[in-house]
Scaffold this motif. Structure first.
Motif, PDB file in Angstrom:
ATOM      1  N   MET A 591      -1.848   7.593  -5.789  1.00 20.51           N
ATOM      2  CA  MET A 591      -3.272   7.911  -5.974  1.00 20.51           C
ATOM      3  C   MET A 591      -4.067   7.661  -4.689  1.00 20.51           C
ATOM      4  SD  MET A 591      -3.379   8.930  -9.024  1.00 20.51           S
ATOM      5  CE  MET A 591      -4.891   8.770  -9.917  1.00 20.51           C
ATOM      6  N   ARG A 611     -15.272   2.080   1.976  1.00 17.96           N
ATOM      7  CA  ARG A 611     -13.838   2.369   1.921  1.00 17.96           C
ATOM      8  C   ARG A 611     -13.536   3.434   0.875  1.00 17.96           C
ATOM      9  NH1 ARG A 611     -10.337  -1.651   3.876  1.00 17.96           N
ATOM     10  NH2 ARG A 611     -11.543  -3.393   4.662  1.00 17.96           N
ATOM     11  N   ASN A 612     -12.455   4.150   1.078  1.00 15.72           N
ATOM     12  CA  ASN A 612     -11.980   5.082   0.067  1.00 15.72           C
ATOM     13  C   ASN A 612     -11.300   4.317  -1.062  1.00 15.72           C
ATOM     14  OD1 ASN A 612     -12.830   7.592   0.907  1.00 15.72           O
ATOM     15  ND2 ASN A 612     -11.094   7.869   2.287  1.00 15.72           N
ATOM     16  N   PHE A 614      -8.681   2.833  -3.677  1.00 11.20           N
ATOM     17  CA  PHE A 614      -7.281   2.375  -3.618  1.00 11.20           C
ATOM     18  C   PHE A 614      -6.891   1.798  -2.266  1.00 11.20           C
ATOM     19  CE2 PHE A 614      -7.331   6.111  -6.468  1.00 11.20           C
ATOM     20  CZ  PHE A 614      -7.152   5.448  -7.655  1.00 11.20           C
ATOM     21  N   HIS A 615      -7.800   1.671  -1.326  1.00 11.05           N
ATOM     22  CA  HIS A 615      -7.396   1.071  -0.053  1.00 11.05           C
ATOM     23  C   HIS A 615      -8.176  -0.236   0.149  1.00 11.05           C
ATOM     24  CE1 HIS A 615      -7.326   5.548   1.097  1.00 11.05           C
ATOM     25  NE2 HIS A 615      -6.237   5.236   0.456  1.00 11.05           N
TER      26      HIS A 615
ATOM     27  N   GLN B  49      -0.014  -4.561  -3.603  1.00 14.33           N
ATOM     28  CA  GLN B  49      -0.305  -5.213  -2.330  1.00 14.33           C
ATOM     29  C   GLN B  49      -1.537  -6.104  -2.471  1.00 14.33           C
ATOM     30  OE1 GLN B  49      -2.432  -3.313   1.181  1.00 14.33           O
ATOM     31  NE2 GLN B  49      -0.433  -2.354   1.287  1.00 14.33           N
ATOM     32  N   GLU B  51      -4.259  -8.424   0.124  1.00 13.51           N
ATOM     33  CA  GLU B  51      -4.651  -8.388   1.534  1.00 13.51           C
ATOM     34  C   GLU B  51      -5.029  -9.786   2.000  1.00 13.51           C
ATOM     35  OE1 GLU B  51      -8.010  -5.756   1.197  1.00 13.51           O
ATOM     36  OE2 GLU B  51      -6.828  -4.109   1.978  1.00 13.51           O
ATOM     37  N   LYS B  62      -6.185  -6.248   8.405  1.00 10.30           N
ATOM     38  CA  LYS B  62      -5.590  -6.974   7.284  1.00 10.30           C
ATOM     39  C   LYS B  62      -4.107  -7.224   7.492  1.00 10.30           C
ATOM     40  CE  LYS B  62      -4.380  -3.052   4.332  1.00 10.30           C
ATOM     41  NZ  LYS B  62      -4.644  -2.417   3.054  1.00 10.30           N
ATOM     42  N   LEU B  87      -6.765  -6.019  -3.604  1.00 12.95           N
ATOM     43  CA  LEU B  87      -7.070  -4.641  -3.203  1.00 12.95           C
ATOM     44  C   LEU B  87      -7.488  -3.832  -4.432  1.00 12.95           C
ATOM     45  CD1 LEU B  87      -6.973  -2.620  -0.921  1.00 12.95           C
ATOM     46  CD2 LEU B  87      -4.536  -2.403  -1.260  1.00 12.95           C
ATOM     47  N   ARG B  88      -8.616  -3.158  -4.326  1.00 10.56           N
ATOM     48  CA  ARG B  88      -9.116  -2.418  -5.493  1.00 10.56           C
ATOM     49  C   ARG B  88      -8.216  -1.222  -5.824  1.00 10.56           C
ATOM     50  NH1 ARG B  88     -14.145  -0.178  -3.423  1.00 10.56           N
ATOM     51  NH2 ARG B  88     -12.768  -0.140  -1.650  1.00 10.56           N
ATOM     52  N   GLY B  89      -8.112  -0.970  -7.102  1.00 10.50           N
ATOM     53  CA  GLY B  89      -7.397   0.218  -7.559  1.00 10.50           C
ATOM     54  C   GLY B  89      -5.916   0.191  -7.239  1.00 10.50           C
ATOM     55  N   ASN B  90      -5.370  -0.972  -6.980  1.00 14.05           N
ATOM     56  CA  ASN B  90      -3.991  -1.047  -6.533  1.00 14.05           C
ATOM     57  C   ASN B  90      -3.060  -1.579  -7.615  1.00 14.05           C
ATOM     58  OD1 ASN B  90      -1.974  -3.055  -4.664  1.00 14.05           O
ATOM     59  ND2 ASN B  90      -2.050  -0.878  -4.232  1.00 14.05           N
ATOM     60  N   ALA B 211      -2.671   3.602 -11.096  1.00 11.38           N
ATOM     61  CA  ALA B 211      -1.402   4.147 -10.615  1.00 11.38           C
ATOM     62  C   ALA B 211      -0.230   3.245 -10.971  1.00 11.38           C
ATOM     63  CB  ALA B 211      -1.474   4.364  -9.107  1.00 11.38           C
TER      64      ALA B 211
END
Lengths: 615, 223
Positions: A591, A611-612, A614-615, B49, B51, B62, B87-90, B211
């Protein structure tokens, strides 16, 4: 002695009397060009434009990044090392682009041409400005398709050395704002562009072709991003476009495409051999009625590249090294339909899967295929530059005792079997050797047919097509389909298919999957596949990193000659589909790949950058 | 004779490296677990992950720390003050941008609390005939996201997840409408592992729009 003194004194006296020329120390330097000179000389501005065209970014392009053709599902790497065969997952920085250097140069040019140019006519000035703005719009499109919304900078920014750089720090614009900027810029300049008839500099139709592509991307992001279980977006809209705007973007894409279609371009149909015709449609530089904008090369001026040297089929290479690096995979070959409209899956086994299908010649399974396959891929039993490309993996010897075939493959390319006939073709395929196809296919599209173009000494001046009518027709078809105008969409897509050998009106109904496949086969190796899958938001499903997913794994097709003396099948050919032996890791698109990560240095320098996801 | 001595001397000089301007490699280890309910959270190997950031130096970038499939992580760093960020969305949990300060003086142990959307409770695996069967219940911890599927993965090695498996069986849609019920899975023993005499199994739960999946611990099953 005395006379010598006299002459010397007279000479010195004369010298001291002659004065130096007025501005002995104020000469024009011969090696520095002043700004005033540039902006008052149309030729120099044109050279500057050439530099900017040359600097347009590329992801996979024949002179830059071409090895990444092998990183998706069009091809795999058959050269030395693993190359892109072993990408465990695509990096989040993979498509990163933050080239404000070029944008600044263009902004500077736009300002200088206004302030410093006195000798140019107003018409010339507006034409040059329009061309600079086209390049800037192109650049913003390259940025937005990789990064999402980026700061739109249209003036040069100058630091005042006050110790406070905040006047240079701009936040990211919304993704939709960048697409809107591209559309309004292109509309504003299209009538000033000039360059009528050129296919290497932008004219009105080039601007509309870019608009057609950009608006189609925006429309599909608006539509398909919001159909995901959880749309990818940021609260500020830097990433993600509201679903309500899809209709508007598709309408703009369709209108822009129609303007191009109404223009002077024709699908290339000069060669009655449809396969060769499709190859020429992209690669023929003279009298090409289809190409709208290309990056041209010229051997005579040392503007050339090594794409043919690196990727020509093994047994017809003219150099003693390289060749065969990027080799198309079976996945792509099977995406090409048969001309009767049946799916393109190659028939290699009988219906009950008990035995092979025996073909009289090597090109047997490819008979009656979409002619674009021939124009894109060199498959067994075909030739290039008038020479046969010998593709045969080995022989299958019938063993009556065990009632089965024994497979024999040679390590020496072009070697004969004990029966005195060919064992392994001089172009492979070979399971473990490098610089020979690992898939049983070679690339034809963009390989230069000119003599000696695959040598390191001469190299190739094949051009790179950025826009052509074939793509614009497919853009129009997709936009019309998304707007519910299926009948109109069918006329566009059927035109493209007719050129490939399908009968007139070969499609009578349309789905998005159909159009997706049509784009895949028409635009293979033209830097579209990965961007298309991204905007449809299906890349993470197709390339899900699972070894059991046939879309994420790359396959090969190995042809064998049957050795079965006394049997009618002796000397015929069978084909084996297999996982490409040198392919390592399944394609994995996560994603976080939909928008590339922004370099930490950029964020460090400008805290306003978001930030975009998922990063 | 003299020249031989000199060349030997020069050789000895060349062989001895400089010591002075080299510094030692980092030697302090940060270890920790990603936990929910005081239990480590299972994830995909090489997928999730965390950071590490350190301020105060010119280079500000990082240090990525990957979480192992058991939910543990470790990193070897220099002594100093670090900031650990989720980490967001990870990962398969609710985004939480709170920073965890980590002081490293010869080593540090950190537990990173997370709130998953769904957890797997009471996973049980057994071999039934030629199948691997599994049971579990799913607990919803955080609201706001729907469940997409629950999958049983069977693998040949101890690394089992969506990308590393030999066979799988998924429940989706209506089968997941009532999460209070126990879920049952059954996957045929893959041909790739029948000869080995053992295999590994694991359950994973996928949340819509996230994900990464959350996994149960891996269990070895003797065939």
């Amino acid at each position: 002695m005395n006379r010598f003194h006299k002459y010397l004194s007279i000479g010195l006296l004369t010298l001291s009397l002659t004065a130096c020329k007025d501005d002995f120390l104020e000469r024009q330097p011969p090696n520095i060009i002043l700004e005033e000179q540039v902006w008052n000389d149309a030729k120099m501005i044109t050279s500057l434009l050439a530099n900017y065209y040359d600097r347009l970014p590329a992801h996979t392009q024949i002179d830059n990044g071409w090895d990444q053709f092998a990183a998706y599902d069009e091809a795999m790497w058959s050269g030395n090392n693993d190359g892109p065969n072993n990408i465990v997952s695509y990096g989040f920085e993979r498509w990163r682009l933050w080239d404000y250097g070029l944008i600044r140069d263009i902004n500077l040019a736009l300002e200088s041409i206004e302030t410093k140019s006195t000798a140019l006519s107003a018409a010339q000035k507006s034409q040059f400005s329009a061309e600079f703005r086209f390049l800037r719009a192109f650049m913003y499109f390259e940025l937005v398709k990789r990064m999402g919304g980026v700061p739109i900078i249209t003036k040069q920014l100058i630091y005042d050395f006050s110790g406070n750089p905040s006047s240079l720090q701009f936040p990211r614009n919304k993704e939709s704002e960048v697409y809107d900027f591209i559309a309004t810029e292109l509309d504003a300049i299209k009538n000033d562009l000039g360059n009528t008839g050129s296919n290497t500099r932008a004219n009105k139709f080039t601007a509309m072709a870019l608009k057609s592509r950009a608006m189609l991307y925006a429309g599909s992001i608006a539509k398909y991003n919001n159909r995901m279980g959880a749309p990818i977006s940021t609260p500020g809209g830097e990433v993600g476009i509201p679903a309500a705007r899809a209709q508007e973007y598709y309408t703009k894409a369709l209108e822009a495409s129609k303007e191009v279609i109404a223009g002077p371009y024709q699908l290339y149909r000069a060669n009655p051999n449809l396969g060769e015709n499709f190859f020429e449609a992209i690669t023929k530089k003279l009298n090409n009625s289809e190409v709208i904008l290309a990056k041209d090369f010229l051997t005579a001026k040392d503007k050339r590249h090594s794409f043919s040297y690196d990727n020509i089929a093994r047994n017809i290479r003219e150099d003693n090294l390289s060749s065969s690096n990027v080799t198309p995979v079976l996945n792509l070959v099977e995406a090409y339909e048969y001309l009767d409209g049946t799916p393109g899956t190659l028939k290699t086994r009988t219906a009950d899967d008990k035995d092979f299908i025996y073909y009289d010649n090597l090109s047997g399974p490819f008979a009656n295929k979409d002619a674009r396959l021939y124009g894109t891929v060199i498959y067994p039993g075909t030739s290039f530059k008038g020479q046969d490309v010998q593709i045969q993996a080995g022989v299958m010897v019938w063993n009556a005792a065990s009632n089965s075939y024994q497979t024999i493959e040679g390590n020496t390319l072009g070697a004969n079997h004990t029966d005195g006939r060919l064992l392994t073709g001089s172009s492979g395929p070979q399971r473990s050797q490098t610089e020979v196809s690992n898939t049983g296919f070679y690339l034809r599209k963009y390989i230069d047919p000119a003599p000696l173009s695959s040598t390191r000494g001469i190299r190739s001046d094949m051009w790179w097509v950025r826009f052509r009518l074939g793509e614009v027709l497919l853009n129009a078809a997709e936009a019309a389909f998304e707007l519910g105008q299926t009948a109109e969409a069918l006329t566009y897509v059927n035109r493209v298919r007719e050129r490939a050998g399908f009968p007139a009106n070969s499609l009578t109904s349309l789905t998005l999957a159909r159009l997706q496949n049509e784009r895949r086969v028409e635009l293979a190796f033209e830097d579209h596949r990965v961007w298309d899958l991204k905007r449809w938001r299906i890349a993470h499903e197709i390339w899900n990193g699972n070894v059991t997913n046939p879309d994420a794994m790359m396959y090969a097709l190995y042809p064998y000659r049957i050795v079965r003396p006394g049997d009618p099948r002796d000397g015929k050919y069978v084909f084996v589909k297999l996982l490409a032996p040198r392919f390592r890791a399944p394609r994995l698109f996560q994603m976080g790949n939909y928008y590339s990560s922004i370099d930490q240095n950029v964020i460090n320098n400008n805290p306003k950058i978001v930030r975009n996801p998922f990063h | 004779m003299k020249s031989i001595y000199f060349s030997l001397l020069a050789g000895v000089l060349l062989l001895s490296g400089c010591q002075k301007d080299n510094f030692d490699p980092p030697s302090s280890t940060i270890t920790g677990r990603v936990i929910y309910d005081n239990q480590p959270v299972g994830v995909r190997t090489n997928g999730v992950q965390l950071e590490l950031w350190q301020r105060g130096f010119q280079l500000f970038t990082k240090i990525p720390v990957y979480v192992s499939q058991e939910g543990t992580f470790s990193a070897v760093v220099f002594d100093g003050d670090y900031k650990l960020v989720r980490l967001r969305g990870n990962g398969p949990w609710v985004d939480n941008s709170d920073t965890i300060n980590v002081q490293v003086r010869g080593g540090a142990q950190v537990d990173v609390p997370v709130q998953p959307y769904f957890v797997i409770r009471n996973p049980a695996f057994q071999k039934t005939g030629t199948n691997i069967t599994a049971n579990c219940t799913i607990g919803q911890v955080a609201t706001g996201r729907a469940i997409e599927r629950v999958t049983l993965y069977v693998g040949a090695t101890q690394f089992v997840d969506i990308n590393n498996n030999a066979g799988s069986n998924s429940l989706t849609g209506a089968a997941l409408s009532d999460l209070t019920k126990s879920l049952a899975f059954s996957a045929a023993v893959p041909a790739a592992v029948t000869g080995k005499g053992y295999c590994y199994a694991r359950l994973g739960v996928k949340t819509v729009g996230v994900a990464e999946m959350l996994y149960s611990p891996v269990q070895k099953i003797t065939l």
